[in-house]
Design a protein around this motif. Structure first.
Motif, mmCIF file in Angstrom:
data_model
loop_
_atom_site.group_PDB
_atom_site.id
_atom_site.type_symbol
_atom_site.label_atom_id
_atom_site.label_comp_id
_atom_site.label_asym_id
_atom_site.label_seq_id
_atom_site.Cartn_x
_atom_site.Cartn_y
_atom_site.Cartn_z
ATOM 1 N N TYR A 175 24.887 50.476 36.764
ATOM 2 C CA TYR A 175 25.475 50.244 38.079
ATOM 3 C C TYR A 175 26.945 50.654 38.129
ATOM 4 O O TYR A 175 27.572 50.575 39.194
ATOM 5 N N LEU A 176 27.520 51.052 36.987
ATOM 6 C CA LEU A 176 28.924 51.448 36.935
ATOM 7 C C LEU A 176 29.042 52.967 36.972
ATOM 8 O O LEU A 176 28.249 53.678 36.361
ATOM 9 N N ASP A 177 30.087 53.441 37.662
ATOM 10 C CA ASP A 177 30.239 54.869 37.869
ATOM 11 C C ASP A 177 31.536 55.398 37.269
ATOM 12 O O ASP A 177 31.553 56.425 36.608
ATOM 13 N N GLY A 178 32.631 54.705 37.528
ATOM 14 C CA GLY A 178 33.928 55.189 37.100
ATOM 15 C C GLY A 178 34.463 54.461 35.888
ATOM 16 O O GLY A 178 33.784 53.626 35.284
ATOM 17 N N PRO A 179 35.699 54.768 35.508
ATOM 18 C CA PRO A 179 36.307 54.104 34.348
ATOM 19 C C PRO A 179 36.524 52.619 34.597
ATOM 20 O O PRO A 179 36.785 52.199 35.727
ATOM 21 N N VAL A 180 36.400 51.835 33.548
ATOM 22 C CA VAL A 180 36.706 50.405 33.604
ATOM 23 C C VAL A 180 38.119 50.246 33.050
ATOM 24 O O VAL A 180 38.330 50.345 31.833
ATOM 25 N N VAL A 181 39.070 50.024 33.940
ATOM 26 C CA VAL A 181 40.471 49.924 33.540
ATOM 27 C C VAL A 181 40.823 48.459 33.301
ATOM 28 O O VAL A 181 40.600 47.615 34.173
ATOM 29 N N PHE A 182 41.363 48.170 32.140
ATOM 30 C CA PHE A 182 41.748 46.793 31.822
ATOM 31 C C PHE A 182 42.962 46.394 32.660
ATOM 32 O O PHE A 182 43.901 47.179 32.843
ATOM 33 N N GLU A 183 42.930 45.188 33.161
ATOM 34 C CA GLU A 183 44.004 44.712 34.030
ATOM 35 C C GLU A 183 45.352 44.725 33.318
ATOM 36 O O GLU A 183 45.435 44.458 32.114
ATOM 37 N N ASP A 184 46.369 44.981 34.112
ATOM 38 C CA ASP A 184 47.747 44.891 33.638
ATOM 39 C C ASP A 184 48.573 44.350 34.798
ATOM 40 O O ASP A 184 49.282 45.079 35.480
ATOM 41 N N ASN A 185 48.462 43.055 35.026
ATOM 42 C CA ASN A 185 49.073 42.443 36.198
ATOM 43 C C ASN A 185 50.535 42.096 36.001
ATOM 44 O O ASN A 185 51.272 41.967 36.969
ATOM 45 N N ASP A 186 50.946 41.917 34.761
ATOM 46 C CA ASP A 186 52.337 41.562 34.478
ATOM 47 C C ASP A 186 52.783 42.347 33.254
ATOM 48 O O ASP A 186 52.275 42.118 32.147
ATOM 49 N N PRO A 187 53.715 43.267 33.414
ATOM 50 C CA PRO A 187 54.137 44.091 32.268
ATOM 51 C C PRO A 187 54.806 43.291 31.163
ATOM 52 O O PRO A 187 54.936 43.778 30.037
ATOM 53 N N ASP A 188 55.212 42.059 31.464
ATOM 54 C CA ASP A 188 55.894 41.233 30.466
ATOM 55 C C ASP A 188 54.936 40.342 29.671
ATOM 56 O O ASP A 188 55.374 39.624 28.769
ATOM 57 N N GLN A 538 48.475 43.363 45.036
ATOM 58 C CA GLN A 538 48.113 42.010 44.594
ATOM 59 C C GLN A 538 46.993 41.433 45.444
ATOM 60 O O GLN A 538 46.024 40.862 44.922
ATOM 61 N N GLU A 539 47.104 41.559 46.773
ATOM 62 C CA GLU A 539 46.076 40.992 47.643
ATOM 63 C C GLU A 539 44.759 41.740 47.508
ATOM 64 O O GLU A 539 43.682 41.135 47.578
ATOM 65 N N ALA A 540 44.817 43.043 47.300
ATOM 66 C CA ALA A 540 43.587 43.801 47.074
ATOM 67 C C ALA A 540 42.923 43.372 45.771
ATOM 68 O O ALA A 540 41.690 43.264 45.693
ATOM 69 N N ARG A 541 43.725 43.125 44.746
ATOM 70 C CA ARG A 541 43.172 42.675 43.457
ATOM 71 C C ARG A 541 42.484 41.327 43.605
ATOM 72 O O ARG A 541 41.391 41.100 43.075
ATOM 73 N N ILE A 542 43.110 40.401 44.342
ATOM 74 C CA ILE A 542 42.525 39.077 44.537
ATOM 75 C C ILE A 542 41.204 39.184 45.296
ATOM 76 O O ILE A 542 40.195 38.581 44.918
#
Length: 682
Positions: A175-188, A538-542
């Protein structure tokens, strides 16, 4: 025994053993094949309290898949031995019985299990061809991988793009088509860690990533050895991270060999409240909204309200056609009529929306958007419920509530707008309890809903996330999107966002520092760029997090978000683009209307109650699946393409296609006491 689609053409020793056990392939020289065993459709979860096992458990629970948990830190836990795992002969069927169709372990050999328990599990898995997930381990030869020092990689994975392999796409992650990118919500902050190892003999990678020196190394794959199959996961995760949510469906499909109780969809609906009505505007100088009870220094007179124009309505229709997504217009007809009378008897907005009425779904939002709960005493901040001379709370009457619902519905019918009278959104979700001022529903609300035929009443998910009854009606919780009702421009939105999410020391309200559910910004956002660069992602991610978590609850915004700077569209565009880049065409977004969401939540509640009460029996014998549930309770079932549902005479195709499988809420056919499915044979 059915050979799952993602195993077809690759008969390993483990699979051949499974076929022998099931009786599908007679053993050479055998006088008579052993009877196919009964395999219960329940998952065994051995829990160490870690985030990885917790994440898998959340997926099982959320989709309605039965499981039994053994907590390793429980001194009274059962011993995992042969008797715990299986029976030599099941009383009901007279066959050997495997009590679990799959096993979830914290890693390949949990230290908290005794050697005898680990041996019992291995023997059980070999005998009945039961798959095992190693929820989180490291890359080493014991799980079919080279050490990371041998051309692999270990470390932080934040922002890393991984890819589903050809074997994964042909198998459990089809069911997956594209890359699975690991989240990086806070660079710190380091959010993900993992070990990517190069596969050895017996290991088939399903998810991999590039490594230094060329080539790729695996993060998820199947290790077949010693007559057993393990799904090896070598990165840390929790139930909320997008990479897990994207992969969770495939992990369960692999674990259950594509046959299990429970189903899931990726849902997304957006309600646009206050259509036809104007919304008040945020005052960037006073940091409040004039007209609100707590906005000192003005009642809103002279402040330009925010209201869509005919051009905004035309854009909404064009955007829907281009995006392939339908909005729900939650309307207040009386407010539109009032606007019309105050503006020379003309309202191009209403004319345009009515002309385009067939392009939207419509939901009753009451005629003039009044507060339907207690009579509000605004002499205090916050407001309180007004009381009569005897000290009793004064409530809006049943007749007044019913009139608001009925008049709004009648207006729509007279305009040729298709509206379902069973759906209702009250203004500010009023009428329902509102803590702390109104701790109980308006006692007149349930009767008014019954008088007007309302069965599905919207509620605020941030206040009441669970569906509940209001008389004969039921609530449908909605997610509020953090695109504010009282802003028309990106600068206004960012200004208010800064006020809420900035500490008092940095010039904000400081609410973010006192609310345990909130965090403060490191520094205020630039009002010129903050919306596009920070708030929209941020809102799109949520929102996308809700979508991929099998959550059917709708999101809600306001008509002001379609006006002026049209703030909603960048958020929706990103949600849709990110979703479609990740998921294959066989896994479309499901865009339910309010009544469908209400029905889904009701079915889930009944199913969960039946499971908790131990009133569901489900098992598989060879290519036949049998499910028994209490009368009146539909069962969610997922099975491979080609599955047939048995009827009194003949059979029909089971379920509907989704994510490369077929699934449905289903019940026994006429004159049958159980659901019987026949799986395809390869």
């Amino acid at each position: 025994m059915h050979v799952p689609a993602f195993r077809a053409g690759r008969v390993t020793g483990a699979l051949l053993a499974a076929l022998l056990v099931a009786g599908a392939v007679p053993a050479a020289g055998a006088a008579a094949a052993e009877p196919a065993p009964r395999i219960d459709l329940t998952v065994l979860v051995v829990d160490d309290g870690g985030g990885a096992v917790g994440a898998i458990t959340s997926e099982l629970k959320g989709s309605g898949t039965p499981y039994r948990t053994v907590r390793l830190d429980d001194p009274g836990r059962p011993v995992i031995d042969a008797a715990f795992l299986s029976e030599a002969r099941d009383e009901a069927t007279g066959r050997p019985r495997a009590k679990y169709q799959g096993v979830v372990l914290p890693d390949e050999a949990p230290a908290a299990l005794t050697e005898a328990e680990r041996s019992a599990l291995a023997s059980y898995e070999r005998t009945y061809a039961i798959p095992q997930i190693d929820a989180y381990t490291w890359a080493h030869p014991g799980v079919g991988l080279d050490y990371t020092s041998d051309g692999g990689r270990s470390g932080v994975l934040d922002g890393v793009g991984t890819a589903v392999t050809a074997a994964g796409r042909a198998g459990p992650f089809r069911y997956l088509d594209g890359p699975v990118v690991f989240e990086d919500n806070d660079p710190d902050i380091s959010e993900s860690y993992g070990y990517a190892g190069r596969p050895r003999a017996g290991y088939t990678s399903y998810l991999d990533m590039p490594v230094d020196g060329g080539g790729r190394a695996s993060l998820i794959g199947e290790y077949a050895h010693d007559g057993r199959r393990e799904l090896v996961v070598t990165f840390a995760y929790n139930q909320y991270q997008r990479q897990f949510r994207a992969l969770a469906r495939g992990m369960v499909e692999w674990l259950t060999q594509g046959v299990h109780l429970g189903q899931s969809r990726n849902w997304f609906s957006v309600h646009v409240d206050d259509v036809f009505a104007p919304d008040a505007r945020w005052d960037t100088a006073r940091n409040c909204t004039p007209g609100d009870f707590d906005c000192v220094g003005g009642d809103g007179e002279g402040t330009a309200p925010i209201r869509m124009t005919a051009a905004d309505a035309q854009y909404a229709a064009q955007w829907q056609r281009a995006s392939g997504f339908t909005l729900d217009m939650v309307y207040n007809a009386g407010s539109g009529e009032e606007w019309k009378s105050e503006n020379g008897g003309s309202d191009p907005l209403t004319a345009q929306l009515v002309a385009d009425r067939a392009q939207y779904r419509w939901i009753n939002h009451t005629y003039t958007h009044p507060f339907l709960g207690c009579v509000q005493d605004t002499s205090t901040v916050p407001w309180s419920c007004a009381k009569d001379a005897s000290g009793n709370i004064r409530w809006m009457s049943r007749a007044e509530i019913a009139a608001q619902i009925r008049d709004n519905h009648t207006w729509a019918v007279n305009k040729g707008i298709a509206v379902d009278r069973t759906e209702l959104v009250t203004g500010e979700h009023s009428g329902l309890r509102t803590l702390p001022q109104q701790p109980a529903d308006n006692p007149n609300l349930a009767g008014a809903l019954a008088d007007t035929g309302v069965k599905w009443l919207a509620s605020d998910n941030s206040r009441e996330p669970q569906q509940r009854a209001v008389g004969a009606a039921k609530t449908v919780p909605r997610h509020p999107m953090n695109v504010y009702y009282n802003v028309g421009t990106a600068e206004e939105m960012t200004d208010e966002y800064n006020w809420i999410y900035t500490s008092a020391e940095d010039g904000g309200s400081g609410v973010c520092a006192t609310n345990p559910a909130s965090t403060c910004l490191d520094e205020p956002l630039d009002v010129r760029t903050g919306y596009a660069e920070y708030i929209v992602p941020q809102e799109a991610r949520i929102a996308l997090g809700h979508v991929v978590a099998n959550d059917p609850r709708p999101h809600y915004v306001h008509q002001s978000n379609l006006a002026e700077d049209r703030l909603l569209y960048p958020v929706l565009d990103k949600v849709l683009a990110d979703y479609r880049a990740l998921f294959a065409d066989n896994t479309p977004l499901v865009n339910p209307r309010q009544r469908d969401t209400g029905t889904e939540l009701t079915r889930r509640a009944a199913w969960d109650q039946a499971l908790a009460a131990g009133r569901v029996t489900a098992y598989r014998i060879g290519s036949t699946v049998t499910v028994k549930a209490p009368a009146g309770v539909s069962a969610p079932v997922t099975a491979p393409e080609g599955t047939r549902k048995q009827q009194l005479l003949g059979s029909t195709a089971f379920g509907t296609p989704y994510a490369g499988a077929r699934s449905a809420w289903t019940a026994p056919e006429l004159l049958q006491s159980a659901i019987t499915l026949t799986l395809p044979t390869a």
